[in-house]
Design a protein around this motif. Structure first.
Motif, PDB file in Angstrom:
ATOM      1  N   SER A 270       0.705  -1.196   0.095  1.00 44.10           N
ATOM      2  CA  SER A 270       0.169   0.070   0.037  1.00 44.10           C
ATOM      3  C   SER A 270       1.003   1.328  -0.023  1.00 44.10           C
ATOM      4  O   SER A 270       1.939   1.581   0.797  1.00 44.10           O
ATOM      5  CB  SER A 270      -0.891   0.013   1.325  1.00 44.10           C
ATOM      6  OG  SER A 270      -1.553   1.197   1.491  1.00 44.10           O
ATOM      7  N   ASP A 271       0.497   2.331  -0.682  1.00 43.60           N
ATOM      8  CA  ASP A 271       1.183   3.400  -0.900  1.00 43.60           C
ATOM      9  C   ASP A 271       1.043   4.337   0.507  1.00 43.60           C
ATOM     10  O   ASP A 271       1.488   5.483   0.678  1.00 43.60           O
ATOM     11  CB  ASP A 271       0.945   4.305  -2.211  1.00 43.60           C
ATOM     12  CG  ASP A 271      -0.567   4.481  -2.382  1.00 43.60           C
ATOM     13  OD1 ASP A 271      -1.331   3.992  -1.497  1.00 43.60           O
ATOM     14  OD2 ASP A 271      -0.989   4.795  -3.439  1.00 43.60           O
ATOM     15  N   LEU A 272      -0.109   3.938   1.435  1.00 41.83           N
ATOM     16  CA  LEU A 272      -0.253   4.474   2.562  1.00 41.83           C
ATOM     17  C   LEU A 272       0.737   4.253   3.748  1.00 41.83           C
ATOM     18  O   LEU A 272       0.699   4.917   4.773  1.00 41.83           O
ATOM     19  CB  LEU A 272      -1.507   4.419   2.985  1.00 41.83           C
ATOM     20  CG  LEU A 272      -2.821   4.920   1.959  1.00 41.83           C
ATOM     21  CD1 LEU A 272      -3.928   4.595   2.547  1.00 41.83           C
ATOM     22  CD2 LEU A 272      -2.694   6.428   1.464  1.00 41.83           C
ATOM     23  N   GLU A 273       1.288   3.033   3.472  1.00 45.12           N
ATOM     24  CA  GLU A 273       2.366   2.394   4.584  1.00 45.12           C
ATOM     25  C   GLU A 273       3.610   3.239   4.757  1.00 45.12           C
ATOM     26  O   GLU A 273       4.010   3.647   3.683  1.00 45.12           O
ATOM     27  CB  GLU A 273       2.674   0.973   4.255  1.00 45.12           C
ATOM     28  CG  GLU A 273       3.338   0.806   3.175  1.00 45.12           C
ATOM     29  CD  GLU A 273       3.555  -0.817   3.181  1.00 45.12           C
ATOM     30  OE1 GLU A 273       3.852  -1.574   3.959  1.00 45.12           O
ATOM     31  OE2 GLU A 273       3.569  -1.438   1.967  1.00 45.12           O
ATOM     32  N   SER A 274       4.257   3.377   5.935  1.00 44.22           N
ATOM     33  CA  SER A 274       5.602   4.081   6.146  1.00 44.22           C
ATOM     34  C   SER A 274       6.517   3.427   5.355  1.00 44.22           C
ATOM     35  O   SER A 274       7.544   4.227   5.134  1.00 44.22           O
ATOM     36  CB  SER A 274       5.730   4.063   7.825  1.00 44.22           C
ATOM     37  OG  SER A 274       5.911   2.843   8.083  1.00 44.22           O
ATOM     38  N   TYR A 276       6.542   1.932   2.352  1.00 45.93           N
ATOM     39  CA  TYR A 276       6.357   1.685   1.052  1.00 45.93           C
ATOM     40  C   TYR A 276       7.442   1.622   0.133  1.00 45.93           C
ATOM     41  O   TYR A 276       7.471   1.080  -0.767  1.00 45.93           O
ATOM     42  CB  TYR A 276       5.032   2.865   0.525  1.00 45.93           C
ATOM     43  CG  TYR A 276       4.730   2.575  -0.726  1.00 45.93           C
ATOM     44  CD1 TYR A 276       4.224   1.467  -1.310  1.00 45.93           C
ATOM     45  CD2 TYR A 276       4.797   3.841  -1.547  1.00 45.93           C
ATOM     46  CE1 TYR A 276       3.815   1.302  -2.555  1.00 45.93           C
ATOM     47  CE2 TYR A 276       4.326   3.688  -2.857  1.00 45.93           C
ATOM     48  CZ  TYR A 276       4.100   2.400  -3.484  1.00 45.93           C
ATOM     49  OH  TYR A 276       3.424   2.296  -4.920  1.00 45.93           O
ATOM     50  N   VAL A 277       8.142   2.736   0.319  1.00 48.67           N
ATOM     51  CA  VAL A 277       9.205   3.079  -0.658  1.00 48.67           C
ATOM     52  C   VAL A 277      10.291   1.685  -0.692  1.00 48.67           C
ATOM     53  O   VAL A 277      10.496   1.166  -1.801  1.00 48.67           O
ATOM     54  CB  VAL A 277      10.102   4.315  -0.307  1.00 48.67           C
ATOM     55  CG1 VAL A 277      11.317   4.379  -1.234  1.00 48.67           C
ATOM     56  CG2 VAL A 277       9.249   5.549  -0.412  1.00 48.67           C
ATOM     57  N   ILE A 278      10.767   1.194   0.456  1.00 47.78           N
ATOM     58  CA  ILE A 278      11.562   0.153   0.612  1.00 47.78           C
ATOM     59  C   ILE A 278      10.783  -1.279   0.255  1.00 47.78           C
ATOM     60  O   ILE A 278      11.341  -1.857  -0.803  1.00 47.78           O
ATOM     61  CB  ILE A 278      12.161  -0.002   2.013  1.00 47.78           C
ATOM     62  CG1 ILE A 278      13.334  -1.010   1.759  1.00 47.78           C
ATOM     63  CG2 ILE A 278      11.343  -0.144   2.991  1.00 47.78           C
ATOM     64  CD1 ILE A 278      14.540  -0.816   0.850  1.00 47.78           C
ATOM     65  N   ARG A 279       9.666  -1.264   0.519  1.00 44.81           N
ATOM     66  CA  ARG A 279       8.842  -2.258   0.091  1.00 44.81           C
ATOM     67  C   ARG A 279       8.480  -2.510  -1.410  1.00 44.81           C
ATOM     68  O   ARG A 279       8.724  -3.696  -1.779  1.00 44.81           O
ATOM     69  CB  ARG A 279       7.468  -2.576   0.825  1.00 44.81           C
ATOM     70  CG  ARG A 279       7.691  -2.958   2.221  1.00 44.81           C
ATOM     71  CD  ARG A 279       6.345  -3.493   3.032  1.00 44.81           C
ATOM     72  NE  ARG A 279       5.849  -4.616   2.217  1.00 44.81           N
ATOM     73  CZ  ARG A 279       4.792  -5.069   1.865  1.00 44.81           C
ATOM     74  NH1 ARG A 279       3.606  -4.209   2.467  1.00 44.81           N
ATOM     75  NH2 ARG A 279       4.359  -6.219   1.571  1.00 44.81           N
ATOM     76  N   ARG A 280       8.346  -1.292  -1.756  1.00 46.77           N
ATOM     77  CA  ARG A 280       8.212  -1.188  -3.384  1.00 46.77           C
ATOM     78  C   ARG A 280       9.524  -1.529  -4.229  1.00 46.77           C
ATOM     79  O   ARG A 280       9.370  -2.325  -5.183  1.00 46.77           O
ATOM     80  CB  ARG A 280       7.670   0.109  -3.700  1.00 46.77           C
ATOM     81  CG  ARG A 280       7.378   0.408  -5.384  1.00 46.77           C
ATOM     82  CD  ARG A 280       7.044   1.587  -5.730  1.00 46.77           C
ATOM     83  NE  ARG A 280       8.236   2.409  -5.239  1.00 46.77           N
ATOM     84  CZ  ARG A 280       8.164   3.918  -5.450  1.00 46.77           C
ATOM     85  NH1 ARG A 280       7.052   4.654  -5.660  1.00 46.77           N
ATOM     86  NH2 ARG A 280       9.138   4.613  -5.192  1.00 46.77           N
ATOM     87  N   GLN A 281      10.467  -1.189  -3.612  1.00 45.32           N
ATOM     88  CA  GLN A 281      11.849  -1.510  -4.228  1.00 45.32           C
ATOM     89  C   GLN A 281      12.177  -3.081  -4.216  1.00 45.32           C
ATOM     90  O   GLN A 281      12.571  -3.558  -5.204  1.00 45.32           O
ATOM     91  CB  GLN A 281      12.934  -0.677  -3.618  1.00 45.32           C
ATOM     92  CG  GLN A 281      12.991   0.676  -3.868  1.00 45.32           C
ATOM     93  CD  GLN A 281      13.824   1.499  -2.918  1.00 45.32           C
ATOM     94  OE1 GLN A 281      14.482   0.945  -1.887  1.00 45.32           O
ATOM     95  NE2 GLN A 281      14.167   2.856  -3.350  1.00 45.32           N
ATOM     96  N   LYS A 282      11.755  -3.623  -3.159  1.00 49.58           N
ATOM     97  CA  LYS A 282      12.011  -5.276  -2.859  1.00 49.58           C
ATOM     98  C   LYS A 282      11.255  -6.050  -3.803  1.00 49.58           C
ATOM     99  O   LYS A 282      11.533  -6.825  -4.407  1.00 49.58           O
ATOM    100  CB  LYS A 282      11.699  -5.746  -1.602  1.00 49.58           C
ATOM    101  CG  LYS A 282      12.906  -4.966  -0.499  1.00 49.58           C
ATOM    102  CD  LYS A 282      12.707  -5.473   0.845  1.00 49.58           C
ATOM    103  CE  LYS A 282      13.729  -5.011   1.971  1.00 49.58           C
ATOM    104  NZ  LYS A 282      13.196  -5.352   3.388  1.00 49.58           N
ATOM    105  N   VAL A 283      10.008  -5.537  -3.950  1.00 47.85           N
ATOM    106  CA  VAL A 283       8.872  -6.124  -4.786  1.00 47.85           C
ATOM    107  C   VAL A 283       9.385  -5.963  -6.289  1.00 47.85           C
ATOM    108  O   VAL A 283       9.391  -6.982  -6.991  1.00 47.85           O
ATOM    109  CB  VAL A 283       7.542  -5.738  -4.584  1.00 47.85           C
ATOM    110  CG1 VAL A 283       6.400  -6.396  -5.800  1.00 47.85           C
ATOM    111  CG2 VAL A 283       6.922  -5.981  -3.254  1.00 47.85           C
ATOM    112  N   ALA A 284       9.944  -4.822  -6.580  1.00 50.16           N
ATOM    113  CA  ALA A 284      10.340  -4.785  -7.855  1.00 50.16           C
ATOM    114  C   ALA A 284      11.651  -5.551  -8.244  1.00 50.16           C
ATOM    115  O   ALA A 284      11.545  -5.930  -9.255  1.00 50.16           O
ATOM    116  CB  ALA A 284      10.494  -2.976  -8.157  1.00 50.16           C
TER     117      ALA A 284
END
Length: 510
Positions: A270-274, A276-284
Motif C-alpha cells: 500500500s502507498d499509505l504504509e510508512s 512503502y518505498v523500501i517495500r516497493r523496491q524489494k517487490v520490483a
C-alpha cells in the motif's frame, strides 16, 4: 523483628519437612500434567544445567535417572534473579505449577534453594534423531518426554524463517516438513493430518549466544535445553553451529520462444504504509531478479492501480527494456486496509482486456460471495503467428477461522467460491486458460473443503463439503510439477505449503 524472623524460618523448616521428597521425573510424570500439580514438594541434589536472565533449569543426575522414555528428568525454575550457576548441585522446595502446559517452579510461590555442591558434571544430553521425536501423532508428544532436559542433535534443518520473537522452526534431519492432506489430529473424520509433531523451535540468543536471522532450508547442529512456550517446544541452545546456508535461486531464464506467466502476492502493498518505498523496491527487484520479469504477472494484495503503476515505473527506471502496463478493477473496498487483484503486462502482449467476474454473485449466508472478485485477462501473445491467452487471477477466502467459532461461514464461503470459480473455468476451458493466484488452499483437501481439486476438476480425497463434477476437462496443477522440496509458497507454524497455484488446461496452438 528477631522473633518474627525466627518464626518465619521455623515455618519454612516445617514446610520443608512436610513436603513430599520426590525426583524430578516423578514430578513430571507420564502425562502432560504433573501428578504433583499445585503441591509443595522437595527435590534433592539436582544439577543446574542452564541459567537465563529470569529462569534456570535443573535436571536429575544421570546416575539417578529412572531411564524411562516416558518421563522427563528436567524442570524449569522461574525467578527474577537466579542465585545459582551452571554445574551447581542444588536441593529445592517449592510448589509445582503448570504454565502454558509447562511444568515448573515459580519464585512467586516461595522457593527454598540450597546449594549442596558448586561444581558437578552435567547430565548427558538426550540425542534427537530422525526417529525421535516421532513423526506420528500421539496424545503425549515425544518432546514432552524431554521437556526441561538437555538435548543434542547432530543435524537439523530450518523449516521456516526466524519469527519476530527470534524463534525458528526446525526438524531433525535434512528434509523439511510439509503440510499434508486432512484435518489436524485428532480429526472428526478422514483424512487426518498428524500435524508434524517432529517440528520444534530454536531461539539462538535465548541464553546469550550470538543471535541470527535464519531462513528455511538451512542446516545446523546444537545442544541445549528443551523448553515449552506458548504451545511450542523451544530449544534454548548452550551451543550451536550453522553448517550450511539456505538455497535461494531464481526461476529459469525463458528462451526466446517462450512466453511466461507469473503470480505474486504482494502482502498488502500500500502507498499509505510508512515502509512503502523500501517495500516497493524489494517487490520490483523480486519481479525482475527472481521471477525474470514474466510477460503477464498476476498480482494479489495491492491497494490499487496507483501501486501497480508505481511498480511499473520503478521497473522501467531500473530496466529500460522492461515495459509493464498495469491493469486493476477495484473491488470497492475503502479505508486503511484495501487489497485488490490486478495485472502487470509487458509489451510482448497485446489486445489486453480485463473483466471482473462474479462481483455481484450472492453468498447463501448473506451479502456478496467474492470480497475480491476473480479477474479475467484476455490477450494475445505477440508471437508469429499471434496466439490468444486467458488468465484468471484469484484471491479466495483464507483458511482463518475454518475450525473456530465462525467455521460455518468460513467453510461455506470457501466452498461456494470454489464452485463459482469452477463454473468460470468451465466457461473458458477451451481457450488457452491459465488459472493463477492465491487460492488460500492446499493442492489437496483440508478435510473441510477441497478448493483446488474442485476448481481443477481433479479427484479428491474427500471433504465435509464434497467436490461437485463441474469442470469437464481436468486442469493440470503446475505448482506440483517442480521438485518436492520447492513445492511451497508459504510457511505456517514451521510447515511449508502451497497456497498459491498455477492451473492450466490443454493449450491449443501454444
Amino acid at each position: 523483628m528477631k522473633n518474627i524472623c525466627l518464626i518465619s524460618l521455623f515455618i519454612l523448616l516445617i514446610i520443608s519437612e512436610l513436603a513430599a521428597q520426590v525426583e524430578i521425573w516423578e514430578i513430571q510424570g507420564t502425562t502432560s500434567f504433573s501428578p504433583y500439580l499445585n503441591q509443595t514438594v522437595t527435590t534433592n541434589q539436582n544439577v543446574v544445567t542452564v541459567v537465563g536472565e529470569d529462569f534456570f533449569f535443573m535436571q536429575t543426575p544421570t546416575y539417578r535417572s529412572d531411564n524411562s522414555p516416558s518421563t522427563s528428568d528436567g524442570i524449569k525454575v522461574v525467578m527474577n534473579t537466579p542465585t545459582v550457576e551452571v554445574g551447581n548441585l542444588i536441593s529445592l522446595t517449592g510448589v509445582v505449577r503448570e504454565q502454558f502446559h509447562r511444568t515448573q517452579f515459580d519464585e512467586g510461590d516461595g522457593l527454598t534453594i540450597t546449594v549442596d555442591s558448586v561444581a558437578v558434571a552435567l547430565p548427558l544430553p538426550v540425542i534427537l534423531t530422525d526417529f525421535f521425536p516421532s513423526e506420528a501423532a500421539m496424545d503425549l508428544p515425544d518432546l514432552e518426554k524431554v521437556e526441561g532436559m538437555l538435548v543434542q542433535f547432530p543435524q537439523a534443518i530450518t523449516t521456516g524463517p526466524t519469527s519476530e520473537y527470534g524463534e525458528t522452526p526446525i526438524k531433525i534431519g535434512t528434509t523439511r516438513s510439509f503440510r499434508e492432506a486432512g484435518i489436524i489430529y485428532p480429526a472428526p473424520w478422514s483424512p487426518e493430518w498428524d500435524g508434524n509433531p517432529e517440528v520444534f523451535e530454536i531461539k539462538l540468543g535465548a541464553l546469550g549466544l550470538l543471535d541470527s536471522l535464519l531462513s528455511g532450508g538451512m542446516n545446523l547442529t546444537a545442544t541445549g535445553v528443551m523448553d515449552y512456550d506458548f504451545g511450542d517446544y523451544l530449544l534454548l541452545p548452550t551451543e550451536y553451529e550453522i553448517t550450511s546456508d539456505a538455497p535461494f535461486r531464481a526461476v529459469d531464464d525463458p528462451t526466446a520462444t517462450q512466453a511466461t506467466i507469473g503470480s505474486l502476492n504482494c502482502f498488502v502493498l500500500s502507498d499509505l504504509e510508512s515502509e512503502y518505498v523500501i517495500r516497493r523496491q524489494k517487490v520490483a527487484a523480486y519481479i525482475v531478479d527472481m521471477m525474470k520479469a514474466p510477460d503477464i504477472l498476476a498480482v494479489q494484495e495491492v491497494r490499487g492501480l496507483s501501486v501497480l503503476q508505481d511498480l511499473a515505473n520503478l521497473i522501467k527506471t531500473n530496466h529500460p527494456d522492461i515495459n509493464y502496463t498495469p491493469y486493476l478493477i477495484s473491488n470497492g473496498m475503502s479505508g486503511g486496509f484495501v487489497i485488490n487483484v490486478g495485472y502487470l503486462v509487458r509489451n510482448t502482449v497485446s489486445n489486453v482486456q480485463v473483466t471482473q467476474l462474479g462481483a455481484d454473485e450472492p453468498f447463501s449466508l448473506g451479502g456478496k460471495l467474492h470480497y475480491r472478485p476473480p479477474l479475467l485477462l484476455e490477450a494475445t501473445w505477440n508471437s508469429t503467428p499471434p496466439k490468444p491467452i486467458k488468465v484468471l487471477n484469484l484471491h479466495l477466502k483464507s483458511l482463518n477461522g475454518i475450525a473456530g467459532g465462525n467455521s460455518t461461514e468460513v467453510r461455506t464461503r470457501r466452498y461456494e467460491q470454489s464452485i463459482s470459480v469452477a463454473h468460470m473455468v468451465e466457461a473458458n476451458i477451451n481457450e488457452n486458460l491459465v488459472v493463477v493466484g492465491d487460492f488460500n488452499a492446499f493442492p489437496f483437501t483440508d478435510g473441510y473443503v477441497d478448493v483446488v481439486n474442485q476448481i481443477a476438476g481433479t479427484p479428491s480425497l474427500g471433504a465435509e463439503y464434497p467436490v461437485q463434477n463441474i469442470v469437464s476437462f481436468p486442469l493440470t496443477n503446475f505448482s506440483t510439477s517442480v521438485a518436492k522440496k520447492e513445492q511451497y509458497s508459504y510457511v505456517y507454524q514451521g510447515n511449508a505449503q502451497i497456497l498459491d497455484h498455477c492451473l492450466g488446461a490443454d493449450f491449443q496452438g501454444l
